[in-house]
Each structure stands twice: as structure tokens, then as C-alpha cells.
Design an enzyme around this catalytic site. Structure first.
Site, PDB file in Angstrom:
ATOM      1  N   LYS A 169      42.855  23.127  28.813  1.00 23.99           N
ATOM      2  CA  LYS A 169      41.666  24.022  29.006  1.00 23.99           C
ATOM      3  C   LYS A 169      42.339  25.424  29.428  1.00 23.99           C
ATOM      4  O   LYS A 169      43.480  25.330  29.759  1.00 23.99           O
ATOM      5  CB  LYS A 169      40.731  23.705  30.081  1.00 23.99           C
ATOM      6  N   ASP A 198      39.828  17.799  30.030  1.00 24.92           N
ATOM      7  CA  ASP A 198      39.259  18.222  30.999  1.00 24.92           C
ATOM      8  C   ASP A 198      39.619  17.454  32.165  1.00 24.92           C
ATOM      9  O   ASP A 198      39.248  16.024  32.248  1.00 24.92           O
ATOM     10  CB  ASP A 198      37.643  18.127  30.996  1.00 24.92           C
ATOM     11  N   HIS A 199      40.576  17.819  32.963  1.00 18.03           N
ATOM     12  CA  HIS A 199      41.209  16.840  33.914  1.00 18.03           C
ATOM     13  C   HIS A 199      40.259  16.125  34.841  1.00 18.03           C
ATOM     14  O   HIS A 199      40.442  15.140  35.229  1.00 18.03           O
ATOM     15  CB  HIS A 199      42.385  17.440  34.559  1.00 18.03           C
ATOM     16  N   HIS A 261      34.456  21.201  34.352  1.00 13.42           N
ATOM     17  CA  HIS A 261      34.274  20.018  35.143  1.00 13.42           C
ATOM     18  C   HIS A 261      32.933  20.055  35.799  1.00 13.42           C
ATOM     19  O   HIS A 261      32.506  19.045  35.680  1.00 13.42           O
ATOM     20  CB  HIS A 261      35.085  20.811  36.478  1.00 13.42           C
ATOM     21  N   LYS A 363      37.485  21.933  50.856  1.00 12.09           N
ATOM     22  CA  LYS A 363      37.637  21.268  49.403  1.00 12.09           C
ATOM     23  C   LYS A 363      36.858  19.985  49.273  1.00 12.09           C
ATOM     24  O   LYS A 363      36.987  18.990  50.224  1.00 12.09           O
ATOM     25  CB  LYS A 363      39.063  20.948  48.906  1.00 12.09           C
TER      26      LYS A 363
HETATM   27  C1  BG6 Z   1      41.398  24.037  37.338  1.00 10.55           C
HETATM   28  C2  BG6 Z   1      40.997  25.444  37.584  1.00 10.55           C
HETATM   29  O1  BG6 Z   1      40.788  23.461  35.970  1.00 10.55           O
HETATM   30  O2  BG6 Z   1      40.878  23.227  38.161  1.00 10.55           O
HETATM   31  C3  BG6 Z   1      41.392  25.907  38.945  1.00 10.55           C
HETATM   32  O3  BG6 Z   1      41.571  26.449  36.523  1.00 10.55           O
HETATM   33  C4  BG6 Z   1      40.986  24.888  39.881  1.00 10.55           C
HETATM   34  O4  BG6 Z   1      41.102  27.021  39.322  1.00 10.55           O
HETATM   35  C5  BG6 Z   1      41.466  23.405  39.721  1.00 10.55           C
HETATM   36  O5  BG6 Z   1      41.611  25.153  41.336  1.00 10.55           O
HETATM   37  C6  BG6 Z   1      40.781  22.707  40.595  1.00 10.55           C
HETATM   38  O6  BG6 Z   1      41.088  21.214  40.158  1.00 10.55           O
HETATM   39  P1  BG6 Z   1      41.093  20.330  41.366  1.00 10.55           P
HETATM   40  O7  BG6 Z   1      41.482  18.807  40.537  1.00 10.55           O
HETATM   41  O8  BG6 Z   1      42.123  20.460  42.359  1.00 10.55           O
HETATM   42  O9  BG6 Z   1      39.719  19.858  41.822  1.00 10.55           O
END
Ligand code: BG6
Length: 512
Positions: A169, A198-199, A261, A363
């Protein structure tokens, strides 16, 4: 450290006995390769989940020897791997699978060199599959794909082996650019060769949403407009834009987090049960949800969206406009909250709220499914207010798990009630360190040819079609930019947005 729980012994054996493969990583000198891809590959190797015959060819612009490349990767594996070299003591042998080639992305000659290297591996392994991984800045995707096509690298010379491509992405910047990129890709690769990352889909708890919904019969009867009153999805980060100010100022929170996401979480929460668990059936159902999302209306856009930026009022905290690479008058939102509706039988008139932001209080990624209140109130509530509704909290991260709040009688005289929680925590049931990193799952699935957890071309275009009108409305100035103090839950306008539909944002993954 214990084994990945999601692969059965049989599957494990077949992964290790899989045919030879070469992974070609474009952007191999970059952050993603060092922090995510190689640590994930190393963990898979430690768990015997990679084919016996595997080679990884890193390509990028910077000149580097194989040895320098391996050293930089080792530092990444040590710092970011779920399994470090110390854990499994295979780095020495595994690192030899990595080689490096400096290339120029636009030069056809470089692709001839890659082809020559692949031919050498083909000879060595007596035939091999090839997975191209684009971990470069997005503006390079199209030129690389074009060159892969021109040099004939996108197709295998025989029917027994495959060529696939994984694309990171962001996939496009808006609907038009996503369409253009899909078109460029499809000129060279068939859709079934393409794996768009999309991780979030690789996160264990996101996949668990499917298991939770479709492996338990008790939730399905109440998973609809008759019993649910609203759904709130939070993707909150406690960090700022870091060293990515230049990229972020062009992207903003909607492109960076919501189009991909957050909308993935929405589709998995709202979708109908697929008839079978395979990539086509699953992605067909997700597409139907996206098709049903009501187009953002220009009449009530100021009521249905909030955009905001972090700004420290006393100057002691971070301020977005002062970040490196950010325009000092930037209008880019680092926080967004949206109210969406899904126009289908299951969800008609039920609002879905989505919020995401940087520098928020903590978070947390979670989904709160708020149920309707009991229809007839028999018992007095301690505070004399209406009894609060049951809330199902699906905690994606951190402290992955599930919470269900309900009312219980307070012991003693009278019929006073109090909220209690039924909780499940991954850590207490499955043990610490058992959750694989998203990239482990996604890399393995791409190698095994399972695209279920990757976004399909039409899915991506539909999600851009949902957010583009929001961004257009913001650009036109019809939704004012708000500001929020870093370390809070965002602007009060977002609370008002939820309150207009009788909703309250839930406090992260904590019991509700
Ligand atoms: C990424 C974004 O796709 O996802 C970042 O580009 C973000 O800005 C990150 O910090 C968040 O991923 P995770 O897995 O830490 O929630």
C-alpha cells in the site's frame, strides 16, 4: 517460543516441501524490507514454513555488496523479528539465501540482469516459482510492472511454475489513480497473479473476526439491525507522523488508514457469511458490503464527517504543522471520524462510525458492536438512567481479545444492577508471543497461492469510491478543519458526530 498455532502439521509439511521459489524484493534497501519482510521470512524459516529451496534477491538503487546487504538485514531481524537470530540460531545459514543487485528501476537492462539471475536459480533448483514483491515508493509501482511485462518476467516459461506479484500500500491516491494502476497491472499480470497488501488483514485478530462470527452460531441471529443499534470502529495511534511527514502531508488519515485498514474492518464486520472459505467467495462478500455503503451525501457532509489535526496549545507537545516535511499551513487531516450507512437488509438504518488518528490517547484498534437496549425495563438502574446497552468489544490490538458487557444484579436487598464483563484475552488463552506478525501470514499465503487475505482490484476501487467524495467535500471547505490536543481522544466534534446518533465512542479495548 512456541509454534505458529494456525498451521496444522500437515500444512506445515506441505509448506516446507513446496516447490523452489525465488522472491525478488524491489526496494530491498528500504525500511519495510528491513523492519517487516525479512524478519517475517526469518521467522517462517525458523518454523520450517518455507520451501527447502528458496532464494531472496534484493534489488534497489543503492550500490551494496551481498555482505553489506545481509548485515543490514541481520540488524533488522534482531530488532524487529518475532524470532531473532538468538531464538532459532539459523540466521547464519538463512542469510546465505539473500543476494543483492543494484538496479535502475526504469532501465530495461536491469530487468535483463534480473532475468539472468533467475535463469541461474532455475538451473540450480531445476525450475522455480517467482514472487515479485514491490516494497518501493508507490510512484515506482507502474514503471516496475511495465518493465516486468516488457522483459517477459511476468510470465513463467512453463505451466508447472508460477509468477506472482505482491504490491504494497498505498494502492493509488484516489479512485482514478487506483483504476489506472489496476489497468496497468492487468496489462501485464492476470488478477490471480496479483496480491495487494493490507497488513491489517494479516493480523490474527482481524482473521479471528471471521472465525468469531462464522464458527459460532450464537452471534449470527443477533448480528443485524433488529438487535444491533450501532457499530463503532476505532483505529487510534499514539504516535505521530514521525519521519514520514512528506508522504503523510500528501496522504492524510483517510488515505493512510481509513480507505484501507478501517474499511477492511468494516467489511469483515458487516459482510454476509461466504458459502465457503476461499479467496473468491470471501472477497465477493466483502465487495457486496462496499457496494452497499451509502454514497456520502453533499447535503449532510458536515454532519457525517469530522476532520482534524493535532496541535499543541501550549507549544510543549507536538504540532502537525511543525513536523518535518509538512507544509506550515497544511490542511491535511491527521484525524477523521465518519458516519457511514450500509444500505442492505441486514444493516438498514444502523450507523457505522469509523475514526482514526495520530497522537491520540493510546494505541488501540477495536470494534464496538452496540446492541439495542432491553425493550421493557423491569429493574431500576442505580443512577436512575436508562439501562446501558450490551456492548461487544472486539479488540484487534493491543491486548487482543473480546469483551462482552452485560448487566448483573448487585448482591443484597433490592434489584440494583451493575455492568460486568465477560472477557477473552489471546495472551491468557494462547500464551505470550503466539501471535504471528501480519507479514508472516501474508508472505506465506502469497507463497502458497491463497489470496483470501489480500485486497482484490474491485474491492480497492470501491473503497476509494467511498472515501473520494469525503475528501472532495473537505477540499471544497464545506467541513471545517478542527484541531485536537495530542494525547487526547481527538476533537469534540467527533463526540458530537457520534452523539447525534445517540452513540458514544468506546474507550479503546478496555471493558465497556
Ligand atoms: C500503516 C500506515 O499502513 O499502518 C501508518 O501507513 C500506520 O501510518 C500503520 O502507523 C499502523 O499499523 P499498525 O499495524 O501499527 O496498526
Amino acid at each position: 517460543m512456541s509454534e505458529i498455532p494456525w498451521l496444522l502439521q500437515e500444512e506445515k509439511k506441505s509448506a516446507a516441501a513446496a516447490p523452489p521459489v525465488v522472491i525478488v524484493i524491489f526496494g530491498a534497501s528500504g525500511d519495510l524490507t528491513q523492519r517487516k519482510l525479512v524478519p517475517a521470512l526469518h521467522t517462517l524459516a525458523c518454523e520450517d514454513l518455507l520451501p527447502e529451496q528458496i532464494a531472496i534477491l534484493g534489488v534497489a538503487r543503492s550500490p551494496m555488496t551481498d555482505e553489506e546487504f545481509r548485515q543490514s538485514l541481520e540488524a533488522g531481524v534482531e530488532a524487529h523479528g518475532r524470532m531473532t537470530p538468538e531464538h532459532c540460531q539459523r540466521w547464519g545459514e538463512f542469510s546465505e539465501r539473500f543476494t543483492y543487485m543494484a538496479i535502475s528501476y526504469d532501465d530495461l537492462g536491469s530487468y535483463d540482469q534480473i532475468a539472468q539471475r533467475l535463469a541461474e536459480y532455475e538451473q540450480l533448483f531445476e525450475g522455480c516459482n517467482v514472487l515479485f514483491y514491490l516494497a518501493t515508493p508507490p510512484q515506482l509501482y507502474a514503471p516496475i510492472v511495465k518493465r516486468l511485462g516488457e522483459s517477459g518476467l511476468s510470465t513463467s516459461s512453463n505451466d508447472e511454475t508460477w509468477r506472482r506479484i505482491v504490491i504494497e500500500k498505498p494502492f493509488g491516491h484516489d479512485l482514478a489513480s487506483a483504476r489506472a494502476l489496476n489497468k496497468q497491472l492487468h496489462q501485464v499480470f492476470d488478477e490471480n497473479q496479483v496480491y495487494r497488501i493490507d497488513h491489517y488483514l494479516g493480523k490474527e485478530t482481524v482473521q479471528n473476526l471471521l472465525v468469531f462470527r462464522f464458527a459460532n452460531a450464537i452471534f449470527e441471529p443477533v448480528w443485524n439491525r433488529r438487535y444491533v443499534s450501532k457499530v463503532l470502529i476505532t483505529v487510534a495511534e499514539s504516535v505521530g507522523v514521525g519521519h514520514r511527514g512528506g508522504y503523510y502531508d500528501q496522504a492524510g488519515v483517510v488515505r493512510d488508514m481509513i480507505q484501507n485498514h478501517a474499511l477492511q474492518l468494516l467489511t469483515l464486520t458487516a459482510m454476509e457469511p461466504p458459502v465457503t472459505f476461499n479467496a473468491t467467495a470471501l472477497r465477493n462478500e466483502k465487495v457486496k458490503v462496499l457496494q452497499a455503503v451509502r454514497p456520502f451525501s453533499t447535503e449532510d457532509e458536515h454532519l457525517a464527517s469530522v476532520r482534524a489535526q493535532y496541535r499543541s496549545t501550549d507549544g510543549n507537545g507536538p504540532t502537525y504543522r511543525m513536523e518535518k516535511g509538512v507544509d506550515p499551513e497544511s490542511q491535511t487531516a491527521t484525524y477523521a471520524a465518519l458516519r457511514l450507512h450500509i444500505d442492505n437488509w441486514r444493516w438498514q438504518s444502523i450507523p457505522f462510525f469509523v475514526r482514526s488518528g495520530k497522537y491520540l490517547k493510546q494505541k488501540t484498534t477495536d470494534i464496538a458492536v452496540v446492541f439495542k437496549r432491553a425493550p421493557h425495563l423491569l429493574f431500576p438502574h442505580s443512577t436512575g438512567e436508562l439501562l446501558p446497552p450490551n456492548i461487544l468489544g472486539i479488540c484487534i490490538q493491543p491486548d487482543e481479545g473480546i469483551h462482552l458487557s452485560f448487566r448483573m444484579k448487585v448482591p443484597g436487598a433490592g434489584m440494583n444492577t451493575r455492568k460486568v464483563d465477560m472477557e477473552f484475552h489471546y495472551e491468557s488463552d494462547f500464551g505470550d508471543g503466539n501471535l504471528p506478525d501480519a507479514y508472516e501470514r501474508l508472505l506465506l499465503d502469497a507463497l502458497l497461492g491463497d489470496a483470501s487475505l489480500f485486497a482484490r482490484g474491485d474491492e480497492i476501487e470501491l473503497s476509494w469510491g467511498i472515501v473520494d467524495p469525503v475528501l472532495d467535500a473537505w477540499k471544497s471547505g464545506s467541513v471545517p478543519l478542527s484541531f485536537y490536543e495530542p494525547g487526547t481522544w481527538g476533537p469534540m466534534e467527533a463526540d458530537e458526530l457520534a452523539a447525534r446518533a445517540g452513540a458514544t465512542w468506546t474507550p479503546g479495548c478496555a471493558p465497556h
